[in-house]
Design a protein around this motif. Structure first.
Motif, short mmCIF file in Angstrom:
data_model
loop_
_atom_site.label_atom_id
_atom_site.label_comp_id
_atom_site.label_asym_id
_atom_site.label_seq_id
_atom_site.Cartn_x
_atom_site.Cartn_y
_atom_site.Cartn_z
N ASP A 192 0.89 -1.29 0.12
CA ASP A 192 -0.08 -0.51 0.17
C ASP A 192 0.93 1.19 -0.06
OD1 ASP A 192 -3.07 -0.26 0.44
OD2 ASP A 192 -2.22 -2.18 1.42
N VAL A 193 0.54 1.83 -1.20
CA VAL A 193 1.73 3.37 -1.01
C VAL A 193 1.16 4.24 -0.12
CG1 VAL A 193 2.51 5.05 -3.28
CG2 VAL A 193 1.94 2.70 -3.76
N LEU A 194 1.55 4.96 -0.27
CA LEU A 194 1.71 6.39 1.24
C LEU A 194 2.62 7.50 1.11
CD1 LEU A 194 1.02 4.60 4.80
CD2 LEU A 194 -0.76 5.19 3.18
N ALA A 195 1.79 8.48 0.95
CA ALA A 195 2.61 9.87 0.84
C ALA A 195 1.52 11.34 1.59
CB ALA A 195 2.75 10.71 -0.67
N PRO A 196 2.39 12.01 1.68
CA PRO A 196 2.01 12.99 3.23
C PRO A 196 0.58 13.61 1.84
CG PRO A 196 4.07 13.44 3.02
CD PRO A 196 4.20 12.13 1.73
N ASP A 197 0.86 13.86 0.77
CA ASP A 197 0.02 14.34 0.00
C ASP A 197 -1.28 12.63 -1.37
OD1 ASP A 197 1.95 12.88 -1.78
OD2 ASP A 197 1.37 15.79 -2.75
N PHE A 198 -1.01 12.23 -1.20
CA PHE A 198 -2.00 11.36 -1.35
C PHE A 198 -3.35 10.88 -0.55
CE2 PHE A 198 0.90 7.84 -4.42
CZ PHE A 198 0.84 9.00 -4.96
N ASP A 199 -4.56 10.60 -1.36
CA ASP A 199 -5.77 10.17 -1.15
C ASP A 199 -5.59 8.56 -0.82
OD1 ASP A 199 -8.42 10.16 0.51
OD2 ASP A 199 -9.18 10.80 -1.67
N THR A 200 -4.96 7.84 0.61
CA THR A 200 -5.28 6.83 0.54
C THR A 200 -6.45 6.04 1.79
OG1 THR A 200 -3.71 6.18 2.18
CG2 THR A 200 -3.06 6.37 -0.57
N VAL A 201 -6.39 4.53 1.78
CA VAL A 201 -7.34 4.06 2.25
C VAL A 201 -7.27 4.66 3.66
CG1 VAL A 201 -6.72 1.64 1.99
CG2 VAL A 201 -9.31 2.52 2.82
N PHE A 202 -5.47 3.84 4.14
CA PHE A 202 -5.06 4.09 5.16
C PHE A 202 -4.68 5.74 5.57
CE2 PHE A 202 -3.98 -0.66 3.83
CZ PHE A 202 -3.87 -0.64 5.52
N ARG B 209 13.95 3.39 -0.05
CA ARG B 209 14.41 4.30 0.72
C ARG B 209 14.49 4.73 2.07
NH1 ARG B 209 13.95 9.60 -1.35
NH2 ARG B 209 15.78 9.85 0.30
N TRP B 210 13.20 4.30 2.23
CA TRP B 210 12.41 4.86 3.00
C TRP B 210 11.32 3.11 3.54
CZ3 TRP B 210 10.27 10.00 4.62
CH2 TRP B 210 10.51 10.63 3.41
N THR B 211 11.73 3.41 4.73
CA THR B 211 10.92 1.54 5.58
C THR B 211 9.65 2.03 6.22
OG1 THR B 211 12.06 2.86 7.71
CG2 THR B 211 13.38 2.05 6.84
N THR B 212 8.94 1.11 6.15
CA THR B 212 7.73 1.02 6.37
C THR B 212 7.48 2.28 7.56
OG1 THR B 212 7.59 -1.12 5.28
CG2 THR B 212 5.91 -0.36 7.65
N PRO B 213 7.90 2.18 8.59
CA PRO B 213 7.97 3.35 9.75
C PRO B 213 8.01 4.48 8.96
CG PRO B 213 8.75 1.32 10.73
CD PRO B 213 9.20 1.07 9.15
N GLN B 214 9.12 4.68 8.90
CA GLN B 214 9.26 5.93 7.89
C GLN B 214 8.38 6.31 6.94
OE1 GLN B 214 13.19 5.56 5.93
NE2 GLN B 214 14.51 5.96 8.15
N THR B 215 7.85 6.13 6.41
CA THR B 215 7.09 6.18 5.19
C THR B 215 5.95 6.43 6.03
OG1 THR B 215 7.52 4.30 4.14
CG2 THR B 215 5.57 5.05 3.83
N PHE B 216 5.16 5.85 7.30
CA PHE B 216 4.11 6.37 7.79
C PHE B 216 3.94 7.66 8.77
CE2 PHE B 216 1.24 5.60 12.30
CZ PHE B 216 -0.40 5.33 11.03
N ASP B 217 5.01 7.67 8.92
CA ASP B 217 5.40 8.93 10.41
C ASP B 217 5.59 10.68 9.19
OD1 ASP B 217 5.67 7.61 12.46
OD2 ASP B 217 8.48 7.79 12.70
N ASP B 218 5.78 9.88 7.45
CA ASP B 218 5.65 10.66 6.92
C ASP B 218 4.78 11.29 5.97
OD1 ASP B 218 7.50 12.72 4.58
OD2 ASP B 218 6.82 11.22 3.41
N ALA B 219 3.65 10.18 6.24
CA ALA B 219 2.65 9.88 5.36
C ALA B 219 1.61 10.36 6.38
CB ALA B 219 2.64 9.13 4.33
N VAL B 220 1.77 9.68 7.59
CA VAL B 220 0.33 10.04 8.31
C VAL B 220 0.82 11.17 9.47
CG1 VAL B 220 -1.00 8.56 10.06
CG2 VAL B 220 -0.31 7.66 7.41
N VAL B 221 1.57 10.87 10.32
CA VAL B 221 1.93 11.88 11.59
C VAL B 221 2.39 13.31 11.45
CG1 VAL B 221 3.75 11.20 13.25
CG2 VAL B 221 2.68 9.49 12.86
N SER B 222 3.22 12.88 10.09
CA SER B 222 3.22 14.39 9.70
C SER B 222 2.42 15.13 9.10
CB SER B 222 4.68 14.52 8.83
OG SER B 222 3.81 14.20 7.80
N ARG B 223 0.79 14.77 9.23
CA ARG B 223 0.00 15.31 8.92
C ARG B 223 -0.62 15.80 9.75
NH1 ARG B 223 -3.11 13.15 3.62
NH2 ARG B 223 -4.94 13.32 5.11
#
Length: 325
Positions: free
Chosen positions: A180-190, A308-322
């Protein structure tokens, strides 16, 4: 032979649109054409560079004429890459994923110029159940999570791609199974799920999850596009290193978990879909129950890319930082 003319499908989506922009900035490609039934987002259109957009359905016979007249040698099918965020109609999703793929592959088969095909799939093809492997490798059996839905469509898609590879053995085919792809400006189910003030979880379960940052997804897609290997058919799992338990993710997102009996989760899911909050499909509910983790050794060893991004880093960047939404 390096690619010269690239066709990218699904460019109205976040991933497909951004890939079109990246390829349009490359000076080694003669032409880059993006197709979809609607244009990319305005921010993407402003950064297309040398790329161009053509409004056409991949199920329309016109797509074959475009491929032949432009002498397209590389096709990138950037279809759905993660669980749908919204509560769209089931048929619309199946038509885009399965039927559109069938017609696109027919056009590729009849084209004398196509030498490379890149297809985005999903790790959902492995399913999620109490009998699932602890870690899935690319040779694992593909078992859709449910008898109908997102994961079953993805399994069907891959079946058609394998059939194409057998009929056109001289074409290099790369299938990318994206987490599942995540990014700060992506609208995803997660991103929607973890923005709920009270996050429902399945009582007695703590699923292991993997995510993929959009930057890594785009880098892998771009590399697969320009890495021409005629006659070679390959499949790669693509995910950030490491895992997050669902309970860990909820804590990192500063949310409050609410345990719900599994029997009551479908009713809660229907309520969330009805409120247009989260598309809690049966596929997603099983993933939140049993989790899914994939092995990415082949991606690093044979494909030559380490995310380059681990799963925890991806989550923090896409979800926590929002922050709270």
């Amino acid at each position: 032979m390096r690619p010269k003319v690239v066709l990218v499908t699904g460019v109205s989506g976040e991933l497909g649109g951004r890939l079109l922009s990246r390829l349009g900035a490359r000076s080694d490609l003669e032409r880059v054409v993006g197709v979809d039934t609607s244009p990319p987002a305005a921010k993407i259109l402003r950064r297309l560079g040398r790329a161009e957009f053509v409004r056409v359905d991949i199920g329309n016979p016109l797509i074959a004429k475009i491929m032949t007249s432009a002498r397209v040698d590389t096709v990138v099918h950037a279809g759905p890459t993660c669980h749908p965020a919204g509560s769209g109609r089931r048929w619309a999703g199946k038509e885009a994923t399965v039927i559109g793929t069938m017609r696109l592959l027919a056009a590729c088969q009849n084209s004398p110029y196509v030498r490379t095909l890149v297809v985005t799939s999903t790790t959902a093809v492995y399913g999620a159940s109490p009998r699932s492997r602890a870690v899935f490798t690319e040779d694992a059996e593909l078992i859709p999570t449910t008898v109908s839905g997102y994961s079953k469509d993805a399994v069907e898609l891959e079946g058609y791609v394998r059939g194409f590879a057998r009929r056109r053995p001289e074409v290099g085919v790369t299938t990318l199974r994206l987490a599942d792809v995540l990014a700060p400006d992506f609208d995803t189910v997660f991103s929607r799920y973890f923005s709920l003030p009270l996050v429902p979880t399945v009582l007695g379960f703590d699923a292991r999850l993997q995510f993929l940052h959009s930057e890594d997804a785009l880098a892998v897609l771009e590399r697969a596009t320009v890495r021409a290997r005629p006659g070679v058919s390959e499949v790669f799992n693509v995910a950030g290193q490491g895992v997050l338990a669902l309970s860990q993710a909820i804590r990192r997102a500063h949310r409050v978990p609410v345990s719900v009996p599994r029997a009551a989760m479908p009713s809660l899911g229907r309520a969330l879909r009805g409120a247009r909050r989260v598309n809690t499909s049966p596929d997603l509910l099983r993933l939140l129950s049993f989790g899914r983790v994939v092995d990415t050794t082949l991606l690093r060893r044979d494909f030559g890319y380490s995310p380059r991004w681990t799963t925890p880093q991806t989550f923090d960047d896409a979800v926590v930082s929002r922050g709270v939404t």
